[in-house]
Scaffold this motif. Structure first.
Motif, PDB file in Angstrom:
ATOM      1  N   MET A   1      23.835  48.324  64.053  1.00  0.00           N
ATOM      2  CA  MET A   1      25.069  47.972  63.750  1.00  0.00           C
ATOM      3  C   MET A   1      26.237  48.113  65.030  1.00  0.00           C
ATOM      4  O   MET A   1      27.091  47.395  65.242  1.00  0.00           O
ATOM      5  N   ASN A   2      26.023  49.487  65.681  1.00  0.00           N
ATOM      6  CA  ASN A   2      26.855  49.722  66.705  1.00  0.00           C
ATOM      7  C   ASN A   2      26.702  48.953  67.697  1.00  0.00           C
ATOM      8  O   ASN A   2      27.503  48.763  68.423  1.00  0.00           O
ATOM      9  N   LYS A   3      25.384  48.446  67.970  1.00  0.00           N
ATOM     10  CA  LYS A   3      25.083  47.369  69.251  1.00  0.00           C
ATOM     11  C   LYS A   3      25.865  46.069  68.796  1.00  0.00           C
ATOM     12  O   LYS A   3      26.473  45.762  69.940  1.00  0.00           O
ATOM     13  N   ILE A   4      26.039  45.728  67.744  1.00  0.00           N
ATOM     14  CA  ILE A   4      26.705  44.349  67.476  1.00  0.00           C
ATOM     15  C   ILE A   4      28.243  44.623  67.796  1.00  0.00           C
ATOM     16  O   ILE A   4      28.730  43.694  68.196  1.00  0.00           O
ATOM     17  N   LEU A   5      28.647  45.946  67.291  1.00  0.00           N
ATOM     18  CA  LEU A   5      30.220  46.130  67.536  1.00  0.00           C
ATOM     19  C   LEU A   5      30.441  46.304  68.980  1.00  0.00           C
ATOM     20  O   LEU A   5      31.447  45.604  69.629  1.00  0.00           O
ATOM     21  N   LEU A   6      29.436  46.553  69.959  1.00  0.00           N
ATOM     22  CA  LEU A   6      29.775  46.608  71.218  1.00  0.00           C
ATOM     23  C   LEU A   6      29.568  45.115  71.978  1.00  0.00           C
ATOM     24  O   LEU A   6      30.305  44.745  72.998  1.00  0.00           O
ATOM     25  N   HIS A   7      28.633  44.012  71.233  1.00  0.00           N
ATOM     26  CA  HIS A   7      28.741  42.946  71.887  1.00  0.00           C
ATOM     27  C   HIS A   7      30.079  42.281  71.445  1.00  0.00           C
ATOM     28  O   HIS A   7      30.538  41.443  72.137  1.00  0.00           O
ATOM     29  N   ILE A   8      30.538  42.698  70.067  1.00  0.00           N
ATOM     30  CA  ILE A   8      31.914  41.930  69.710  1.00  0.00           C
ATOM     31  C   ILE A   8      32.883  42.605  70.695  1.00  0.00           C
ATOM     32  O   ILE A   8      33.918  41.843  71.054  1.00  0.00           O
ATOM     33  N   GLU A   9      32.976  43.934  70.769  1.00  0.00           N
ATOM     34  CA  GLU A   9      34.158  44.206  71.878  1.00  0.00           C
ATOM     35  C   GLU A   9      34.036  43.490  73.178  1.00  0.00           C
ATOM     36  O   GLU A   9      34.873  43.297  73.741  1.00  0.00           O
ATOM     37  N   GLY A  10      32.876  43.209  73.694  1.00  0.00           N
ATOM     38  CA  GLY A  10      32.753  42.565  74.904  1.00  0.00           C
ATOM     39  C   GLY A  10      33.247  41.134  74.705  1.00  0.00           C
ATOM     40  O   GLY A  10      33.807  40.892  75.812  1.00  0.00           O
ATOM     41  N   LEU A  11      32.967  40.425  73.829  1.00  0.00           N
ATOM     42  CA  LEU A  11      33.827  39.203  73.423  1.00  0.00           C
ATOM     43  C   LEU A  11      35.154  39.112  73.484  1.00  0.00           C
ATOM     44  O   LEU A  11      36.008  38.272  73.960  1.00  0.00           O
ATOM     45  N   MET A  12      35.749  40.375  72.669  1.00  0.00           N
ATOM     46  CA  MET A  12      37.118  40.397  72.751  1.00  0.00           C
ATOM     47  C   MET A  12      37.700  40.720  74.085  1.00  0.00           C
ATOM     48  O   MET A  12      38.993  40.103  74.350  1.00  0.00           O
ATOM     49  N   VAL A  13      37.093  41.502  74.711  1.00  0.00           N
ATOM     50  CA  VAL A  13      37.512  41.724  76.198  1.00  0.00           C
ATOM     51  C   VAL A  13      37.428  40.580  77.053  1.00  0.00           C
ATOM     52  O   VAL A  13      38.694  40.050  77.730  1.00  0.00           O
ATOM     53  N   LEU A  14      36.463  39.674  76.865  1.00  0.00           N
ATOM     54  CA  LEU A  14      36.414  38.476  77.525  1.00  0.00           C
ATOM     55  C   LEU A  14      37.471  37.498  77.328  1.00  0.00           C
ATOM     56  O   LEU A  14      38.149  36.780  78.127  1.00  0.00           O
ATOM     57  N   LEU A  15      37.537  37.291  76.035  1.00  0.00           N
ATOM     58  CA  LEU A  15      38.672  36.352  75.468  1.00  0.00           C
ATOM     59  C   LEU A  15      40.200  36.904  75.917  1.00  0.00           C
ATOM     60  O   LEU A  15      40.921  36.060  76.333  1.00  0.00           O
ATOM     61  N   LEU A  16      40.274  38.107  75.945  1.00  0.00           N
ATOM     62  CA  LEU A  16      41.465  38.458  76.339  1.00  0.00           C
ATOM     63  C   LEU A  16      42.010  38.295  77.679  1.00  0.00           C
ATOM     64  O   LEU A  16      43.005  38.168  77.968  1.00  0.00           O
ATOM     65  N   THR A  17      40.974  38.679  78.548  1.00  0.00           N
ATOM     66  CA  THR A  17      41.168  38.440  79.860  1.00  0.00           C
ATOM     67  C   THR A  17      41.244  37.063  80.401  1.00  0.00           C
ATOM     68  O   THR A  17      42.006  36.629  81.237  1.00  0.00           O
ATOM     69  N   LEU A  18      40.627  36.315  79.579  1.00  0.00           N
ATOM     70  CA  LEU A  18      40.649  34.795  79.880  1.00  0.00           C
ATOM     71  C   LEU A  18      42.036  34.408  79.597  1.00  0.00           C
ATOM     72  O   LEU A  18      42.731  33.586  80.119  1.00  0.00           O
ATOM     73  N   TYR A  19      42.624  34.700  78.309  1.00  0.00           N
ATOM     74  CA  TYR A  19      43.865  34.641  77.921  1.00  0.00           C
ATOM     75  C   TYR A  19      44.993  34.939  79.112  1.00  0.00           C
ATOM     76  O   TYR A  19      45.899  34.235  79.422  1.00  0.00           O
ATOM     77  N   LEU A  20      44.652  36.184  79.352  1.00  0.00           N
ATOM     78  CA  LEU A  20      45.860  36.541  80.369  1.00  0.00           C
ATOM     79  C   LEU A  20      45.667  35.952  81.654  1.00  0.00           C
ATOM     80  O   LEU A  20      46.792  35.642  82.476  1.00  0.00           O
ATOM     81  N   TYR A  21      44.641  35.633  82.126  1.00  0.00           N
ATOM     82  CA  TYR A  21      44.336  34.557  83.419  1.00  0.00           C
ATOM     83  C   TYR A  21      44.865  33.531  83.202  1.00  0.00           C
ATOM     84  O   TYR A  21      45.456  33.196  84.199  1.00  0.00           O
ATOM     85  N   ALA A  22      44.995  32.984  82.262  1.00  0.00           N
ATOM     86  CA  ALA A  22      45.564  31.496  81.924  1.00  0.00           C
ATOM     87  C   ALA A  22      47.023  31.749  81.978  1.00  0.00           C
ATOM     88  O   ALA A  22      47.855  31.040  82.500  1.00  0.00           O
ATOM     89  N   TYR A  23      47.533  32.536  81.312  1.00  0.00           N
ATOM     90  CA  TYR A  23      48.978  33.117  80.980  1.00  0.00           C
ATOM     91  C   TYR A  23      49.481  33.126  82.514  1.00  0.00           C
ATOM     92  O   TYR A  23      50.792  32.601  82.559  1.00  0.00           O
ATOM     93  N   PHE A  24      48.873  33.712  83.462  1.00  0.00           N
ATOM     94  CA  PHE A  24      49.572  34.244  84.547  1.00  0.00           C
ATOM     95  C   PHE A  24      49.224  33.027  85.717  1.00  0.00           C
ATOM     96  O   PHE A  24      49.473  32.864  86.642  1.00  0.00           O
ATOM     97  N   GLU A  25      48.685  31.976  85.134  1.00  0.00           N
ATOM     98  CA  GLU A  25      48.383  30.913  85.789  1.00  0.00           C
ATOM     99  C   GLU A  25      47.685  30.887  87.220  1.00  0.00           C
ATOM    100  O   GLU A  25      47.916  30.318  88.264  1.00  0.00           O
ATOM    101  N   PHE A  26      46.513  31.825  87.185  1.00  0.00           N
ATOM    102  CA  PHE A  26      45.875  32.300  88.474  1.00  0.00           C
ATOM    103  C   PHE A  26      44.870  31.114  88.821  1.00  0.00           C
ATOM    104  O   PHE A  26      44.662  30.118  87.769  1.00  0.00           O
ATOM    105  N   SER A  27      44.399  30.880  89.774  1.00  0.00           N
ATOM    106  CA  SER A  27      43.509  29.927  90.270  1.00  0.00           C
ATOM    107  C   SER A  27      41.964  30.260  89.367  1.00  0.00           C
ATOM    108  O   SER A  27      41.249  30.991  89.681  1.00  0.00           O
ATOM    109  N   TRP A  28      41.568  29.106  88.857  1.00  0.00           N
ATOM    110  CA  TRP A  28      40.366  29.054  88.254  1.00  0.00           C
ATOM    111  C   TRP A  28      38.967  28.832  89.265  1.00  0.00           C
ATOM    112  O   TRP A  28      38.141  29.336  89.054  1.00  0.00           O
ATOM    113  N   LEU A  29      39.504  28.224  90.501  1.00  0.00           N
ATOM    114  CA  LEU A  29      38.306  28.253  91.365  1.00  0.00           C
ATOM    115  C   LEU A  29      37.966  29.924  91.960  1.00  0.00           C
ATOM    116  O   LEU A  29      37.052  30.271  92.083  1.00  0.00           O
TER     117      LEU A  29
END
Length: 115
Positions: A1-29
């Protein structure tokens, strides 16, 4: 169960950083060019398992990447902020697929599983 939570945590961090990256309109290249840059730290394993684990873990710890993000925000430096977000996204992506912080015993031993 703890391992699953760590994988979900990684997913949430990735999604948040992608959102913020898009929000600030940085270069996708820039994002795709630098996304795997933290993995250069694996070269530390050419020295020894201990050096490799230490260097790898420094570059794959949320605290270091988030410190860069905070620096970019506090000092209004867009390139530093973009690099920090890319770095944080990389760590989140690694956590999703099971790459964690390394143990001194070797590259395949990490806090999430044995690869």
């Amino acid at each position: 169960m703890n391992k699953i939570l760590l994988h979900i945590e990684g997913l949430m961090v990735l999604l948040l950083t992608l959102y913020l990256y898009a929000y600030f309109e940085f270069s996708w290249l820039l994002f795709f060019v630098l996304l795997l840059a933290p993995d250069i730290s694996m070269l530390g394993y050419l020295i020894s398992n201990k050096a490799g684990a230490l260097i790898y873990n420094i570059f794959h710890t949320y605290s270091m990447a988030i410190a860069v993000v905070l620096y970019g925000l506090l000092f209004v430096n867009a390139i530093v902020l973009a690099i920090g977000l890319i770095w944080t996204a990389h760590i989140g992506m690694d956590r999703i697929i099971g790459y964690g912080l390394k143990y001194l015993s070797g590259f395949k031993e990490n806090h999430l599983n044995r690869i």
